[in-house]
Design a protein around this motif. Structure first.
Motif, PDB file in Angstrom:
ATOM      1  N   SER A  66       0.826  -1.207   0.000  1.00 13.40           N
ATOM      2  CA  SER A  66       0.000   0.000   0.000  1.00 13.40           C
ATOM      3  C   SER A  66       0.862   1.261   0.000  1.00 13.40           C
ATOM      4  O   SER A  66       0.453   2.313  -0.479  1.00 13.40           O
ATOM      5  CB  SER A  66      -0.925  -0.004   1.219  1.00 13.40           C
ATOM      6  OG  SER A  66      -0.148  -0.049   2.401  1.00 13.40           O
ATOM      7  N   VAL A  67       2.063   1.149   0.534  1.00 15.32           N
ATOM      8  CA  VAL A  67       2.965   2.298   0.608  1.00 15.32           C
ATOM      9  C   VAL A  67       3.501   2.681  -0.773  1.00 15.32           C
ATOM     10  O   VAL A  67       3.877   3.829  -1.022  1.00 15.32           O
ATOM     11  CB  VAL A  67       4.116   1.979   1.599  1.00 15.32           C
ATOM     12  CG1 VAL A  67       5.326   2.861   1.363  1.00 15.32           C
ATOM     13  CG2 VAL A  67       3.630   2.120   3.036  1.00 15.32           C
ATOM     14  N   LYS A 102       2.060   5.818  -2.325  1.00 14.63           N
ATOM     15  CA  LYS A 102       1.927   7.035  -1.536  1.00 14.63           C
ATOM     16  C   LYS A 102       2.909   8.107  -2.027  1.00 14.63           C
ATOM     17  O   LYS A 102       4.031   7.792  -2.436  1.00 14.63           O
ATOM     18  CB  LYS A 102       2.212   6.724  -0.055  1.00 14.63           C
ATOM     19  CG  LYS A 102       1.231   5.742   0.586  1.00 14.63           C
ATOM     20  CD  LYS A 102       0.056   6.458   1.230  1.00 14.63           C
ATOM     21  CE  LYS A 102      -0.994   5.502   1.763  1.00 14.63           C
ATOM     22  NZ  LYS A 102      -0.567   4.817   2.997  1.00 14.63           N
ATOM     23  N   GLU A 133       4.674  10.163  -0.358  1.00 13.94           N
ATOM     24  CA  GLU A 133       5.887  10.299   0.463  1.00 13.94           C
ATOM     25  C   GLU A 133       6.942   9.237   0.137  1.00 13.94           C
ATOM     26  O   GLU A 133       8.105   9.356   0.541  1.00 13.94           O
ATOM     27  CB  GLU A 133       5.546  10.181   1.960  1.00 13.94           C
ATOM     28  CG  GLU A 133       4.661  11.293   2.507  1.00 13.94           C
ATOM     29  CD  GLU A 133       3.179  11.019   2.308  1.00 13.94           C
ATOM     30  OE1 GLU A 133       2.830   9.988   1.672  1.00 13.94           O
ATOM     31  OE2 GLU A 133       2.361  11.854   2.753  1.00 13.94           O
ATOM     32  N   THR A 134       6.518   8.186  -0.545  1.00 12.48           N
ATOM     33  CA  THR A 134       7.393   7.022  -0.700  1.00 12.48           C
ATOM     34  C   THR A 134       8.698   7.316  -1.444  1.00 12.48           C
ATOM     35  O   THR A 134       9.767   6.862  -1.007  1.00 12.48           O
ATOM     36  CB  THR A 134       6.595   5.879  -1.362  1.00 12.48           C
ATOM     37  OG1 THR A 134       5.463   5.624  -0.519  1.00 12.48           O
ATOM     38  CG2 THR A 134       7.408   4.614  -1.484  1.00 12.48           C
ATOM     39  N   LEU A 143       3.313   7.656   6.576  1.00 11.38           N
ATOM     40  CA  LEU A 143       3.123   6.350   5.934  1.00 11.38           C
ATOM     41  C   LEU A 143       2.805   5.238   6.923  1.00 11.38           C
ATOM     42  O   LEU A 143       2.213   4.233   6.552  1.00 11.38           O
ATOM     43  CB  LEU A 143       4.385   5.964   5.149  1.00 11.38           C
ATOM     44  CG  LEU A 143       4.739   6.828   3.940  1.00 11.38           C
ATOM     45  CD1 LEU A 143       6.059   6.365   3.330  1.00 11.38           C
ATOM     46  CD2 LEU A 143       3.626   6.751   2.895  1.00 11.38           C
TER      47      LEU A 143
END
Lengths: 553, 553
Positions: free
Chosen positions: A149-150, A153, A155-156, B159
């Protein structure tokens, strides 16, 4: 006490002997003659004689477990368990290590009670336990596969490299239903096996088939699987180097076969002589042993030699000629430290000779625990299984199925080590600097320690051309041998215990690996961080001098 | 063909029989009488008779591997491998599953060639392969432990949940040197064992000792370890339920012991009767079998029953009285679906009776693969080992040492499932909703499928009170039995193959688990996602009607 390779005919007698010893805690360590019998040894003989202190560990650890004291009041006792379990030994986590753990607890409870302030575990090839850092790219991919799921995102990308993100996507997409938490195919996820096969092809220049790959929880379960497949009884033997990594003797003991020793020649840098293989094979046959396989560890453990390609060709020819399965322990394939040597896989050597699946039965073991990666805790690895019939392959598959599959993170990591970042990938530069930093430092540490050992009185130490160990020989004074006898232990064990008490450095006595009877060695990893090596050298040197002064006679 | 429990005296004869069958691919499936002999059965008898199609899988899979065709031209053949390997069977990944994999490849290559567009794997308790999602908190912690450098980055709290970050720190700090990539203590990281012991204490209300915990790569290796410890020869027996999870028969076969069957009573919801245990134990003793242990699977696999506490007390007393090790397979401890039943660990039951370590020898198996977590691919689990003497414990420790340690992610996850988020933690609400969503959905699926099976002609199905399976009985028409015979397979296997070809639904024939001779069953997981259940029910119902119409006679 040395490994005195005496073939004894009665397993029952042997077992009783072993058992009595375990109760009496070694009363007659030196009553066996120090002579080499070029005979196969059943697992029981081997292990009963190679174990310096069979029963010591339970004595030391019993206080911390919840149980009563008398064995006979329980339905399960050492008298009625599987005797193969009793026979099995694994010195790498044996008595000296247990003693070290006690000293560590002492240090914690009462700092200052010992002449050192930390225990340095040089007993086991466990790089990260001594401060080696993991390869960043590998860990990024593993983490992202754990939490897909990350991946999407915003921010990843600030936390993970772009190629790690891409690789994680690739891997997740390989998994049926993207189910990273599901059991996989019994041999491992097909896409990961494809990647590994491609990595093998690039390494060897010969084709590799993903259906020949069995992913396993490290190399050890793969070795057990092959032993379980091949060994029917004590009359089945496995040719193993002496010294050897004790997984082999332990696994042969657990599966009830016989270890047929062949000696590596210390005088020629732990050379592997075909004439010695032949001699031992013939002797085994004469004793009615059906030799099923030859174990070769290259680079060597505990001996550190890297075989020449020519030598490997002779080994392959020997196996073909004699109808032996070649069990190639190649877990140190990335650990070569000398410019004049190079790792060649046995499969490449066999294929270069024109040998295909019909010519040689070959199993190659690889692990994520070694190399520059050193990811022991991930329990990843594989075996590449070639030259078996369809029927036997089916049986290997069935054995794998019973255990469902190896852990998926370990599977992923096995694919990563066989397919690291490439030129142009964002991580490539960092990856290279991490890898080269580790490998060049290991080479320096190997050299420093080898030179230090060679300065010690009565000590000679071959070069570690590869792997993670040095295996110096110590010529012990007669007085030390007598002191060991009085202490009811083997001389090499006595030395290692004294070394531990004086320095906090944990090494493993040579008797745990096997050695020419009457010679004494220990195995020491080259893994302590480089900044600690000078202090270790100083401590060992001082200890050794005092030890020799005391016992020189 | 049924499991015909005939005790045969000569292992060699049995092996030859099995081997010949494997070559001839079952020519005489129904020549054994359908009768229950209340005798212990050696592993070889059991497995040779329980396997519907011993050699079929290699015939189908051989084309994809790189090897030649004739077995006899290889040094290793099915004639000279360990016969225990040949004897071992594991139907959960057996013939029907291999057929399913072929159909899946067909579907991919030529869509539309089968009357279904996907294969639904109901053969194995592998929740995430059928779409179950992992628990978010668990995965967050695992990912963070893999890449500790991320823990301190400013983007991380966006996260990951705060309690996952905190938990990851706690775990990393538990690991000596924070080395998440190192081999751990052979029993597993001490801090994680502390956590698990605390979780057991909270579950049971009785103390648990972290030194009694052995972390393992799933429950299977733990079961193998106990079988390896206890079994010396065919004369050692293990009392196993029939039907049983075939890991037990496979492991007993691989370790050369005898499976002593006790029948669960289908008429009373798969009841476990002490009188049956006694009868089978006495019969085994008369046959010279030394019965070492009793396996109880609670909640039941494949049978789904949850034992009452009273029944468990009787079982514990029986083990104490008879000096049997109680091997308690408690991997489905979180999977209870009926309000009138509750899981009680055998350790709690034993301690409630006032039985301590000196009274009963008990091993409890737990796994991260089941429950609401369903993390099969992580290969995490543990056994809690109580009531062994110090000497025997030492041997168990040694066996664990030979394999170094289980994978660290699996170890961490085992600690998480025994210590999930608590009230007040940031993840608590999400965790509860994920957990309860999965468990309540499983309960509904179990009920829907059970009811559907019970509407089918000739089918009766006990309730799944727990675990992940239904095990319906099918009364097959004589004509179907004859058709199976003509197709050289067992009637239940014949039914399951037909079901697969018609519907794409993969279930496992009852003969893979054992069943009263002359009765036919299959095991079907309750794991397909809830939105798929109605279609599955329709497909199975239609198939069954047609099948019965065809063979009703």
């Amino acid at each position: 006490m040395a490994v005195s390779f005496v073939m004894r005919k009665s397993a029952a007698v042997r077992f009783r002997h072993l058992f009595n010893r375990s109760i009496a805690v070694l009363q007659n360590h030196h009553q066996h003659k120090h002579q080499i019998h070029h005979h196969p040894i059943s697992s029981s003989t081997y292990s009963s004689l190679s174990s310096p202190l069979f029963s010591s560990r339970f004595l030391s650890s019993s206080s911390s477990t919840s149980m009563a004291s008398s064995d006979s009041s329980f339905p399960v006792t050492v008298h009625n368990i599987n005797p193969k379990v009793l026979k099995c030994e694994y010195a790498v986590r044996g008595e000296v290590v247990t003693l070290a753990q006690q000293l560590q607890e002492d240090l914690k409870a009462k700092p200052g009670t010992h002449p050192f302030d930390e225990i340095i575990y040089c007993n086991i090839g466990n790089p990260q336990s001594l401060g080696q850092l993991p390869i960043t790219f590998f860990r990024e991919v593993l983490a992202l596969c754990d939490i897909p799921s990350v991946l999407e995102k915003p921010e990843t990308p600030a936390l993970f490299s772009s190629d790690a993100i891409e690789r994680a996507w690739n891997i997740i997409d390989m998994i049926p239903g993207q189910a990273t938490g599901a059991y996989s195919h019994s041999q491992g996820i097909k896409g990961l096996r494809d990647t590994i096969a491609k990595g093998i092809e690039e390494r060897d220049g010969f084709p590799a088939n993903p259906n020949d790959i069995f992913l396993t929880d490290g190399a050890s379960p793969a070795v057990h699987m092959m032993m379980q497949l091949l060994l029917r009884s004590e009359k089945d033997g496995i040719l193993c180097p002496i010294p050897q990594y004790p997984l082999y003797s332990a696994s042969i003991a657990l599966h009830g076969g016989s270890l047929v020793p062949y000696y590596l020649d210390e005088a020629t840098g732990w050379g592997l002589e075909i004439s010695e293989l032949k001699k031992q094979l013939e002797a085994a046959k004469k004793d009615g042993i059906s030799v099923r396989a030859l174990v070769v560890i290259n680079p060597g453990n505990p001996t550190g030699q890297v075989l020449s390609e020519e030598n490997q060709r002779d080994i392959v020819k020997f196996c073909k000629q004699e109808g032996l399965v070649l069990l190639a322990d190649e877990v140190y394939q990335e650990n070569v430290y000398v410019p004049e040597k190079k790792f060649h896989s046995f499969k490449k050597v066999a294929r270069s000779l024109g040998y295909g699946d019909n010519d040689i039965t070959l199993v190659s073991f690889q692990s994520v625990s070694k190399g520059y990666y050193g990811e022991c805790g991930k329990r990843g690895g594989y075996m590449e299984v070639t030259g078996f019939s369809a029927e036997v392959r089916e049986q290997i598959y069935k054995m794998a199925s019973v255990n469902l599959c190896s852990n998926i993170s370990g599977q992923i990591l096995a694919s990563l080590v066989m397919s690291p970042p490439k030129v142009g990938d964002e991580s490539y530069e960092l990856y290279c600097s991490e890898r080269d930093g580790i490998l060049s430092s290991l080479a320096r540490r190997a050299k420093t320690l080898e030179e230090a050992f060679n300065t010690l009185e009565g000590v000679t130490c071959n070069k570690a051309e590869g792997a993670m160990y040095l295996f110096p020989q110590i010529k012990l004074p007669q007085k030390a041998i007598e002191a060991a006898k009085a202490a009811k232990t083997a001389p090499d064990n006595f030395y290692c215990r004294n070394l531990l008490h004086a320095t906090g450095v944990v090494v493993v006595p040579g008797s745990g690996f096997g050695q020419v009877p009457g010679t004494w060695h220990f195995r020491c990893t080259i893994l302590p961080q480089e900044d600690k090596i000078p202090a270790i050298v100083t401590r060992i040197t001082e200890f050794h001098k005092k030890f020799m002064d005391k016992y020189r006679g």
